[in-house]
Design an enzyme around this catalytic site. Structure first.
Site, short mmCIF file in Angstrom:
data_model
loop_
_atom_site.label_atom_id
_atom_site.label_comp_id
_atom_site.label_asym_id
_atom_site.label_seq_id
_atom_site.Cartn_x
_atom_site.Cartn_y
_atom_site.Cartn_z
N HIS A 119 29.52 42.09 47.71
CA HIS A 119 29.53 41.60 49.09
C HIS A 119 28.15 41.74 49.71
CE1 HIS A 119 33.84 41.04 49.47
NE2 HIS A 119 33.99 42.18 48.82
N THR A 127 25.04 51.16 36.41
CA THR A 127 24.43 50.53 37.59
C THR A 127 23.11 49.86 37.26
OG1 THR A 127 23.32 52.58 38.19
CG2 THR A 127 25.51 52.19 39.16
N LYS A 181 20.88 59.86 24.72
CA LYS A 181 20.01 59.84 23.54
C LYS A 181 19.97 58.41 22.99
CE LYS A 181 23.53 61.36 20.20
NZ LYS A 181 23.85 62.36 19.18
#
Length: 173
Positions: free
Chosen positions: A98, A151, A169
């Site tokens: 949004h 993200t 890792k």
């Protein structure tokens, strides 16, 4: 027209067929893949779309050969999934967010959402209940640990986990 018919059969029938976690349900896997192929923009050979995987209208979604969507996955396009990608149950891949930049208008009344494509490269393993946010690219050979919230883009061969996902890792070191 094929997409509309396929959507009808997918969400009216194939969506509810049982999980194909053993060799006895091989034919169910083939039925669901065949019907899903009519919905998706591109579906490679030998894809696996598991029980109750929600692909919306299928527009903008491309799945490479030998790849699959896990049980109760929720994905939207624009999404490109490479070849040999494994996906656990209840994975969520979002490509829209949004708008919220105009403080004079409530967020739910601001214009259409911002769309950012997601790309998942070849030979990726996505664990159970992973959430991948808009605009993310998952590199080749990466592993996304269960419950991770991705993200930011993930480099090739990285193993990531956590919320937000961080590199733990690399597979090639």
């Amino acid at each position: 027209m094929i997409r509309i018919i396929s959507l009808f059969f997918y969400y009216g029938f194939a969506y509810y067929l049982p999980e194909t976690n053993n060799r006895y349900f091989f034919f169910i896997r083939k039925i669901r893949a065949f019907i899903a192929s009519g919905i998706l923009d591109r579906a490679g050979a030998n894809i696996n779309v598991e029980s109750r995987a929600n692909v919306g209208s299928g527009r903008g979604i491309s799945i490479g050969r030998n790849s699959g969507l896990g049980v109760r996955a929720y994905v939207r396009g624009p999404l490109t999934i490479g070849e040999n990608v494994m996906m656990g149950p209840e994975v969520i891949i979002l490509t829209r967010n949004h708008k919220y930049d105009d403080l004079s208008i409530p967020m739910n009344r601001q214009k259409e959402a911002v769309v950012k494509p997601v790309e998942i490269n070849d030979d990726v393993w996505i664990g159970t209940r992973v959430i991948i946010l808009p605009g993310v690219t998952i590199g080749k050979g990466a592993i996304i640990g269960a419950g991770a919230v991705v993200t930011k883009s993930v480099p090739d061969y990285a193993i990531v986990g956590g919320n937000p996902a961080k590199i733990l890792k690399y597979r090639n070191q």
